[in-house]
Design an enzyme around this catalytic site. Structure first.
Site, PDB file in Angstrom:
ATOM      1  N   LYS A   1       0.768  -1.201   0.105  1.00 41.17           N
ATOM      2  CA  LYS A   1       0.164  -0.358  -0.005  1.00 41.17           C
ATOM      3  C   LYS A   1       0.908   1.214  -0.068  1.00 41.17           C
ATOM      4  O   LYS A   1       0.856   2.413  -0.671  1.00 41.17           O
ATOM      5  CB  LYS A   1      -1.021  -0.073   1.249  1.00 41.17           C
ATOM      6  CG  LYS A   1      -2.155  -0.869   0.703  1.00 41.17           C
ATOM      7  CD  LYS A   1      -3.031  -0.904   1.841  1.00 41.17           C
ATOM      8  CE  LYS A   1      -4.165  -2.268   1.632  1.00 41.17           C
ATOM      9  NZ  LYS A   1      -3.971  -2.997   3.625  1.00 41.17           N
TER      10      LYS A   1
ATOM     11  N   GLN B   1      -4.769  -2.255   9.718  1.00 40.01           N
ATOM     12  CA  GLN B   1      -5.027  -3.805   8.806  1.00 40.01           C
ATOM     13  C   GLN B   1      -5.334  -4.407   9.474  1.00 40.01           C
ATOM     14  O   GLN B   1      -5.565  -4.962  11.170  1.00 40.01           O
ATOM     15  CB  GLN B   1      -3.468  -3.621   9.414  1.00 40.01           C
ATOM     16  CG  GLN B   1      -2.639  -4.891   8.082  1.00 40.01           C
ATOM     17  CD  GLN B   1      -3.572  -4.726   6.539  1.00 40.01           C
ATOM     18  OE1 GLN B   1      -3.585  -3.455   5.863  1.00 40.01           O
ATOM     19  NE2 GLN B   1      -3.718  -5.788   6.521  1.00 40.01           N
TER      20      GLN B   1
ATOM     21  N   ASP C   1     -11.205   2.090   3.525  1.00 39.24           N
ATOM     22  CA  ASP C   1     -12.359   0.618   2.924  1.00 39.24           C
ATOM     23  C   ASP C   1     -14.039   0.563   3.065  1.00 39.24           C
ATOM     24  O   ASP C   1     -14.662  -0.377   2.486  1.00 39.24           O
ATOM     25  CB  ASP C   1     -11.700  -0.601   4.170  1.00 39.24           C
ATOM     26  CG  ASP C   1     -10.218  -0.945   4.173  1.00 39.24           C
ATOM     27  OD1 ASP C   1      -9.910  -1.433   3.338  1.00 39.24           O
ATOM     28  OD2 ASP C   1      -9.858  -1.201   5.372  1.00 39.24           O
TER      29      ASP C   1
END
Ligand code: NAP
Length: 275
Positions: free
Chosen positions: A48, A92, A115
């Site tokens: 990322k 995460q 997300d």
């Protein structure tokens, strides 16, 4: 058979995002909250960071110890929510045992929820007013659109009902007027359902779960699964045999995975543009 080439498509998307980013005359920053030392997480986070750099987005990792308390994680998210230099936040997954993932996802300010896992983001999607949408489902739709695959009226067999893949994808598919059958581990006669589907989307996480006898000639097959065999990444689909019957099929790696990353970058820009 046409390969649904997520690697190629994501490259094009990222090139366009780079141009879009250049029009924004300000710093853009992604904050990644990482708790513990999961080695797979480290690989994903490094990737990322690498991808963010491609479009000149800063990426800071906030690394907490494995034995951190839930409260400490929630306090960190709160701090990042209030930090004006932070454009977007990712927590995460997986989090260590004892830390409620859903609670952490839901703590993220919906405006920074890259997300799309917070209750508000999910609610917006379910009500047909998506803002920041979960990246893997969004990437799958984008990949199908790139190849001009019209979803209207199509029978889709979606094998997954998780909060991160199946449920958001179900809503995106019905918003495109597909007819979706959502399958899971308790589904009976799965093969009957896959065989009658125009599009099979598998996100089970079991290698060779989808075999050639489970799909009809000309079916479109999307493989979301990720497993490792002897260090090699494989999907759910027995690619060699299924690709002989499918009209379109995603490879693993190089299919849905790179699309997910591209959608993370797109969501960061959407968050910045909506500030
Ligand atoms: P998950 O929560 O474990 O979901 C797996 C789903 O498969 C569940 O809905 C489960 O049913 C269903 N399932 C398991 N065995 C089955 C069977 N025998 N028949 C029918 N359905 C069955 O995992 P996830 O987080 O959604 O991820 C799914 C897969 O996608 C994993 O391999 C993951 O690594 C991969 N993934 C890939 C990306 C990407 O970017 N490419 C992103 C996210 C996830 P139940 O609900 O009944 O348990």
């Amino acid at each position: 058979m046409i390969l649904l080439d997520g690697k190629k498509v994501s490259k094009e998307i990222i090139a366009n995002l780079k141009e879009r980013r250049e029009k924004i005359n300000d710093n853009i920053k992604l904050a990644i909250v990482w708790v513990g030392n999961n080695p797979a997480s480290e690989i994903y986070i490094n990737n990322k960071k690498k991808q963010c750099a491609k479009i000149n987005v800063l990426c800071d990792v906030y690394h907490l110890d494995e034995d951190s308390k839930e409260n400490e994680v929630l306090e960190l998210i709160d701090k990042l929510n209030n930090d004006k230099t932070v454009t977007g936040i990712l927590v995460q997954s997986p989090l260590p045992n004892g830390i409620d993932e859903t609670k952490c996802f839901n703590k993220i300010d919906p405006k920074k929820d890259i997300d799309g896992f917070s209750n508000i983001s999910v609610g917006n999607l379910y009500l047909g007013r998506p803002k920041l949408v979960s990246c893997t489902p969004k990437g799958i739709i984008r990949l199908l659109e790139y190849y001009s695959i019209d979803l209207e009226g199509k029978n889709v067999c979606l094998i997954n009902r998780s909060n991160i893949v199946g449920k958001p994808l179900f809503h995106l598919l019905i918003s495109k007027n597909a007819t979706v059958t959502m399958c899971h581990s308790k589904t009976r006669n799965l093969k009957d359902i896959t065989k009658s589907a125009d599009i099979v989307i598998s996100a089970v996480g079991k290698p060779k779960f989808i075999t050639a006898d489970m799909v009809r000639d000309g079916a479109i097959v999307v493989d979301v699964g990720i497993s490792r065999i002897d260090g090699k990444v494989v999907g759910d689909v027995d690619f060699a045999s299924v690709s002989e019957k499918a009209s379109y099929i995603t490879p693993v790696p190089g299919g849905v995975g790179p699309m997910t990353i591209a959608m993370i970058l797109e969501n960061i820009l959407i968050a910045k543009e909506s500030e």
